[in-house]
Structure formats: structure tokens, C-alpha cells
Scaffold this motif. Structure first.
Motif, PDB file in Angstrom:
ATOM      1  N   ARG A 250       0.831  -1.206   0.000  1.00  0.00           N
ATOM      2  CA  ARG A 250       0.000   0.000   0.000  1.00  0.00           C
ATOM      3  C   ARG A 250       0.871   1.264   0.000  1.00  0.00           C
ATOM      4  O   ARG A 250       0.567   2.241  -0.695  1.00  0.00           O
ATOM      5  N   GLU A 251       1.939   1.255   0.769  1.00  0.00           N
ATOM      6  CA  GLU A 251       2.813   2.430   0.805  1.00  0.00           C
ATOM      7  C   GLU A 251       3.491   2.656  -0.546  1.00  0.00           C
ATOM      8  O   GLU A 251       3.669   3.806  -0.981  1.00  0.00           O
ATOM      9  N   SER A 252       3.855   1.570  -1.221  1.00  0.00           N
ATOM     10  CA  SER A 252       4.440   1.696  -2.555  1.00  0.00           C
ATOM     11  C   SER A 252       3.419   2.255  -3.544  1.00  0.00           C
ATOM     12  O   SER A 252       3.746   3.107  -4.380  1.00  0.00           O
ATOM     13  N   GLN A 253       2.187   1.797  -3.450  1.00  0.00           N
ATOM     14  CA  GLN A 253       1.132   2.311  -4.319  1.00  0.00           C
ATOM     15  C   GLN A 253       0.891   3.795  -4.066  1.00  0.00           C
ATOM     16  O   GLN A 253       0.658   4.570  -5.009  1.00  0.00           O
ATOM     17  N   LEU A 254       0.944   4.211  -2.805  1.00  0.00           N
ATOM     18  CA  LEU A 254       0.752   5.621  -2.480  1.00  0.00           C
ATOM     19  C   LEU A 254       1.886   6.462  -3.056  1.00  0.00           C
ATOM     20  O   LEU A 254       1.639   7.545  -3.632  1.00  0.00           O
ATOM     21  N   ALA A 255       3.125   5.989  -2.925  1.00  0.00           N
ATOM     22  CA  ALA A 255       4.255   6.739  -3.479  1.00  0.00           C
ATOM     23  C   ALA A 255       4.137   6.855  -4.994  1.00  0.00           C
ATOM     24  O   ALA A 255       4.430   7.916  -5.575  1.00  0.00           O
ATOM     25  N   ASP A 256       3.686   5.790  -5.642  1.00  0.00           N
ATOM     26  CA  ASP A 256       3.522   5.834  -7.095  1.00  0.00           C
ATOM     27  C   ASP A 256       2.436   6.831  -7.497  1.00  0.00           C
ATOM     28  O   ASP A 256       2.602   7.598  -8.449  1.00  0.00           O
ATOM     29  N   ALA A 257       1.316   6.819  -6.767  1.00  0.00           N
ATOM     30  CA  ALA A 257       0.222   7.742  -7.080  1.00  0.00           C
ATOM     31  C   ALA A 257       0.659   9.195  -6.888  1.00  0.00           C
ATOM     32  O   ALA A 257       0.338  10.065  -7.700  1.00  0.00           O
ATOM     33  N   GLU A 258       1.385   9.467  -5.815  1.00  0.00           N
ATOM     34  CA  GLU A 258       1.832  10.835  -5.569  1.00  0.00           C
ATOM     35  C   GLU A 258       2.846  11.287  -6.624  1.00  0.00           C
ATOM     36  O   GLU A 258       2.861  12.463  -7.017  1.00  0.00           O
ATOM     37  N   SER A 259       3.692  10.374  -7.101  1.00  0.00           N
ATOM     38  CA  SER A 259       4.644  10.745  -8.151  1.00  0.00           C
ATOM     39  C   SER A 259       3.924  10.992  -9.469  1.00  0.00           C
ATOM     40  O   SER A 259       4.299  11.908 -10.224  1.00  0.00           O
ATOM     41  N   ARG A 260       2.880  10.207  -9.781  1.00  0.00           N
ATOM     42  CA  ARG A 260       2.101  10.454 -10.994  1.00  0.00           C
ATOM     43  C   ARG A 260       1.376  11.785 -10.910  1.00  0.00           C
ATOM     44  O   ARG A 260       1.262  12.511 -11.911  1.00  0.00           O
ATOM     45  N   LEU A 261       0.891  12.120  -9.738  1.00  0.00           N
ATOM     46  CA  LEU A 261       0.239  13.415  -9.561  1.00  0.00           C
ATOM     47  C   LEU A 261       1.241  14.551  -9.773  1.00  0.00           C
ATOM     48  O   LEU A 261       0.911  15.583 -10.375  1.00  0.00           O
ATOM     49  N   ALA A 262       2.474  14.371  -9.312  1.00  0.00           N
ATOM     50  CA  ALA A 262       3.488  15.406  -9.489  1.00  0.00           C
ATOM     51  C   ALA A 262       3.755  15.664 -10.969  1.00  0.00           C
ATOM     52  O   ALA A 262       3.887  16.818 -11.401  1.00  0.00           O
ATOM     53  N   VAL A 263       3.824  14.601 -11.773  1.00  0.00           N
ATOM     54  CA  VAL A 263       4.049  14.770 -13.211  1.00  0.00           C
ATOM     55  C   VAL A 263       2.872  15.513 -13.840  1.00  0.00           C
ATOM     56  O   VAL A 263       3.050  16.386 -14.698  1.00  0.00           O
ATOM     57  N   LEU A 264       1.650  15.186 -13.426  1.00  0.00           N
ATOM     58  CA  LEU A 264       0.479  15.889 -13.955  1.00  0.00           C
ATOM     59  C   LEU A 264       0.525  17.374 -13.630  1.00  0.00           C
ATOM     60  O   LEU A 264       0.021  18.203 -14.401  1.00  0.00           O
TER      61      LEU A 264
END
Length: 514
Positions: A250-264
């Protein structure tokens, strides 16, 4: 032969429209007037529709994406490119005007070239001015300045139709920009709700791991006393380890989601904390969707508009290619002054010059190229018609499916909300029974764990409900208002709060049955 028949034919040709008549593809012409289960009608409202979620954090993220997203920057530059191309294509509709200035000097013997006639007998001047018997020479200096123009008379509409086709492509590209904009907005919103859900899931997991840790301790104590079997002890330990193992995922998924949001948002990964903050408290909007939203709203979808514009552009290209089968008449001319010195250029009344020309060009043999151009344009038009019909059918399907899915997700969220009340009541009951010495402490821990599981399921259901409503916005190309109501950008009625965080209960202080 008198010239008036030719002039008459050319004038009549200027009245011809060589592009085919506009017509809708059959699936588009037969589009339903409303969606299934028609109810209250709605009016399209595309401006800042994301504020319907009533979340200031989400609004801040969307505003940041609109300002800094690189996909949108690329799409905006593409729009500027096609606008410039349209100006290029339409430029032949007006005469091209050029300005020129020339200066020339020549010096040569009089018995050569065009000056040789001056040295013939009887002409005199066959020697130089000094009488030395040499050949006379002539020198000449000329200055000129002029304005020239060139223009092709567009009798058959070739340039006009090419310009209309370029304008259609420009409109289509602008619609593509809005499609990209809608995609960026949707992805930003979806990623935001994913982050909200993952944070809630992680908080629930942490509390569940604490409960299971205590549950393992209680089971080990009961095993040492011979009250439970080793099989039950191994089951409790395995459940505890499995739950622990899911936390890093879950923590890895959260880090991935936050990094995708940063690119957006046009940022490097890990630089969104200032926009997200620590506590995310979004609200789910559950106000009913007007089931009778007219199918005409599909024209507001940017991808459908783009397909319609490209269909029209292809239609005008047929007219332009057909016009190439006919003769073209070009005009050219130049008006200026000429003199032997630069000062003479200002004597416009005496030194003016004028050159006019006209040319008629007719294609006689092109080895079938012009006819093939027409056939290719007609084939492209058929492709665009099919693409437009497909875009309308797809849009209608997506709207109907999104509305149906939204209703299902609303019901699913309501079920979990009711289950949460039951889980809370069960946890309260087990706590009271344990304090009264009527049940084991492990029974209370099991009830507490069930409560956390329901909270996690409710968080996921809330995310799915938010994404289902987002799908309707995306399918319609924006938002809506009820028929006759003024536009609203902040829709407050009908909001239901998401679970802020797992409601952790304090453990009972008094003892009970073990």
C-alpha cells in the motif's frame, strides 16, 4: 471570336460550388433525443465543473494542473501551429504584393551586341570622343522602383475550399486541446481520490496490525494454558503476517500515485506536499444525475466536435481537388518608376512604368493524377464520416454506461455505510460485554478488526463512487445544471463525507473473561 463567352463561363464558374452537400452519417442522424430512463433534463455547463466535488484541495490541484501540465502546453502549441497553417492556406485569397528596387550599370563597345547598329556606316559615332580611331563605347545607368502583384482568380473555389478545410482542421485541433484538457483534469482528479483512498487504507492497516498483534499475544497466552489448539495459533499468526505484508504494498502504491500526480502538475516527484497537505477530507457528491440529459449534449464533447470538424474539412477538400480539374486564370503586374539617376525615381509623372499580364492555364494531361486526387479526397471523406459516426456512438454508450455505473456505485456505498453502522454497534457491544465479564477480550479484538475492514471497504467504495461521477463528467465533456436553473459552480446539496480516518477505539480498562 468575341471574348464575352469566355468571360461568361468564368463568371458562371465562380458561382459553382464543387464541394459535395453536407450530410450527417446515418447513425448520427438517428441519434436518440434522450438517454434511457429519461427524467429531469439538464443543461450543459462546461466551466469549472470539478468544483461540484466541493473540495478546495482538489480545486487547488486542478488549477495547478491547468497552469503547469506539459501535455496541455504541447497541445496549446499545436493549436497555434494549425492556426498559422490556416493563415498560410488562406493567403492566396488576396493578391500577393511585392516591392522591389533595382540599380544597374552597363559599359561596352558600340560594335557588339544590341549596340552594334550604331557603328554601321552613315551612323557616325564609330570612334571614341578623342578621335583616336578607337571603337566608341556606351555606358548606361538605370534605377527603378516598383510594386508588383500576382493573383489567381479563384473562380472554382479551390483556394476557398482549401482555406475552409484548413479552418476545419484548426477547429478540430482546438477541440483536441480540450480533449487533452479534459483528460488531464480527469486523471488529476482520479489520482487525487486514489491518494485519498490509499492514505485511508494505510491508516486502517496500521490500526489493524496493532489489533492483530494484540490478538496474537492473547492467542499465545491461551495456547500456553491449553485453551486453544496450535492450528488456531498458526492461523492467527499467519493472518497477522499477511496483514503486515500488505502494508509495504500500500505504501508503494501511495508513493507511485503521488509521483504520478506530481508529473500531472508539472513537478518533480515528491514535490506535491504543499498542495496536498496532511489531512485530506474530500466530500462525495451524491446528488442525482438528471437521467434525461439530452443526447444533444454529446456535441459538447470535444472529441465529437473534433470528428465533426474533420468531416467538414474533408468535404471542402473534395471541392478543392475538383477545382483543380478546371482552368486557372492568373493576373500579374508591376507599377513603378525608372530613370537614369536615383533622383529621377521621384519624378512619378514622367518616369512611371506599368506592366500587366494575364495567363490562362488548363490541365490537359496529368496521367490521372488530378482524378486520383479527387478519389483520394472522397475516400478520406468517407473515412471521416465513419469516424464521426463512431465517435457519436461511443460517446452515447459511455454516457449511458457511466450513468448506470454511477447509480450502482451509489447503492454500493450506501450498503457499506449501513454495514459500518452495524460494525460500530458490534464493537460497542463487545466492549460492553467484555467490561461486564461476559465475553473474552479476543472477541472484542475480532469485532474491532471487522470494524476496520468495513472502514477500508467504505473508503474504497467512496473512491469508486467518486470515479463513477467523474466518468459522467468526462463522458459529457464537462458538467451540467438542471433545466431552467442558473449555472452553478459549487454544488453543495447532497454531499456525503468520506470517512476521514479509521475511528480508533480506546481499549477497555477493566478486565473480563480471557
Amino acid at each position: 471570336m468575341p471574348a464575352w463567352p469566355v468571360v461568361l463561363v468564368l463568371l458562371l464558374g465562380g458561382c459553382l460550388s464543387l464541394e459535395p452537400p453536407a450530410r450527417l452519417p446515418a447513425p448520427v442522424a438517428a441519434a436518440p433525443a434522450a438517454y434511457p430512463d429519461a427524467g429531469v433534463e439538464g443543461a450543459y455547463e462546461p466551466l469549472r465543473w470539478w468544483r461540484a466535488f466541493g473540495d478546495p484541495v482538489l480545486t487547488r490541484l486542478v488549477d495547478s494542473a491547468l497552469a503547469a501540465n506539459l501535455d496541455l502546453a504541447e497541445a496549446a502549441a499545436r493549436v497555434e501551429e494549425v492556426r498559422a497553417q490556416y493563415r498560410i492556406v488562406r493567403s492566396p485569397l488576396l493578391p500577393g504584393v511585392t516591392a522591389s528596387a533595382d540599380a544597374s550599370y552597363s559599359d561596352g563597345p558600340s560594335n557588339t551586341g544590341t549596340l552594334s547598329f550604331l557603328s554601321r556606316p552613315g551612323r557616325g559615332d564609330s570612334t571614341d570622343a578623342g578621335g583616336g580611331g578607337g571603337t566608341a563605347r556606351f555606358s548606361n545607368t538605370t534605377y527603378s522602383a516598383s510594386l508588383g502583384f500576382a493573383y489567381e482568380l479563384d473562380f472554382w473555389g479551390r483556394v476557398r475550399n482549401d482555406a475552409r478545410a484548413a479552418l476545419g482542421e484548426a477547429f478540430a485541433t482546438e477541440a483536441d486541446y480540450h480533449t487533452a484538457r479534459l483528460g488531464v483534469l480527469s486523471e488529476t482528479i482520479a489520482t487525487y481520490f486514489e491518494i485519498v483512498d490509499l492514505r485511508a487504507q494505510i491508516a486502517v492497516l496500521v490500526e489493524t496490525i496493532d489489533v492483530l498483534d494484540e490478538r496474537v499475544e492473547q492467542t499465545e497466552t491461551r495456547y500456553d494454558r491449553g485453551l486453544v489448539s496450535s492450528f488456531e495459533l498458526y492461523q492467527v499468526r499467519q493472518d497477522y503476517r499477511n496483514t503486515q505484508a500488505s502494508l509495504p504494498q500500500r505504501e508503494s502504491q501511495l508513493a507511485d500515485a503521488e509521483s504520478r500526480l506530481a508529473v500531472l502538475l508539472g513537478r518533480y516527484a515528491g514535490r506535491t506536499a504543499s498542495l496536498l497537505g496532511e489531512d485530506l477530507l474530500p466530500r462525495l457528491v451524491f446528488e442525482p444525475i438528471p437521467a434525461g440529459l439530452p443526447a444533444a449534449l454529446l456535441v459538447q464533447r470535444p472529441d465529437v466536435r473534433a470528428a465533426a470538424y474533420r468531416l467538414e474539412a474533408a468535404r471542402y477538400r473534395i471541392g478543392a481537388r475538383r477545382a483543380e480539374l478546371f482552368p486557372t486564370l492568373s493576373l500579374s503586374g508591376a507599377l513603378g518608376t525608372q530613370g537614369s539617376d536615383a533622383g529621377a525615381l521621384l519624378d512619378v509623372l514622367d518616369q512611371w512604368t506599368l506592366n500587366l499580364g494575364a495567363g490562362l492555364t488548363a490541365p490537359l494531361f496529368q496521367a490521372g493524377r488530378l482524378r486520383a486526387d479527387v478519389d483520394a479526397a472522397e475516400a478520406q471523406y468517407a473515412q471521416r464520416a465513419a469516424a464521426y459516426a463512431r465517435a457519436v456512438l461511443t460517446a452515447y454508450r459511455e454516457v449511458a454506461a457511466a450513468m448506470e455505473d454511477y447509480e450502482e456505485q451509489r447503492q454500493r456505498y450506501a450498503f457499506f455505510l449501513a454495514q459500518l453502522d452495524e460494525a460500530e454497534a458490534s464493537a460497542d457491544l463487545q466492549a460492553a460485554r467484555y467490561e461486564a465479564g461476559l465475553t473474552r477480550y479476543t472477541d472484542y479484538l475480532d469485532a474491532l478488526r471487522t470494524l476496520y475492514q468495513v472502514q477500508a471497504s467504505l473508503s474504497s467504495a467512496g473512491r469508486e463512487a467518486a470515479l463513477a461521477r467523474l466518468a459522467i463528467h468526462r463522458a459529457l465533456g464537462g458538467g451540467w445544471t438542471e433545466d431552467g436553473a442558473p449555472p452553478r459552480f459549487e454544488l453543495v446539496p447532497g454531499v456525503v463525507p468520506l470517512p476521514e480516518a479509521p475511528r480508533v477505539r480506546s481499549l477497555p480498562a477493566t478486565g473480563g473473561a480471557n
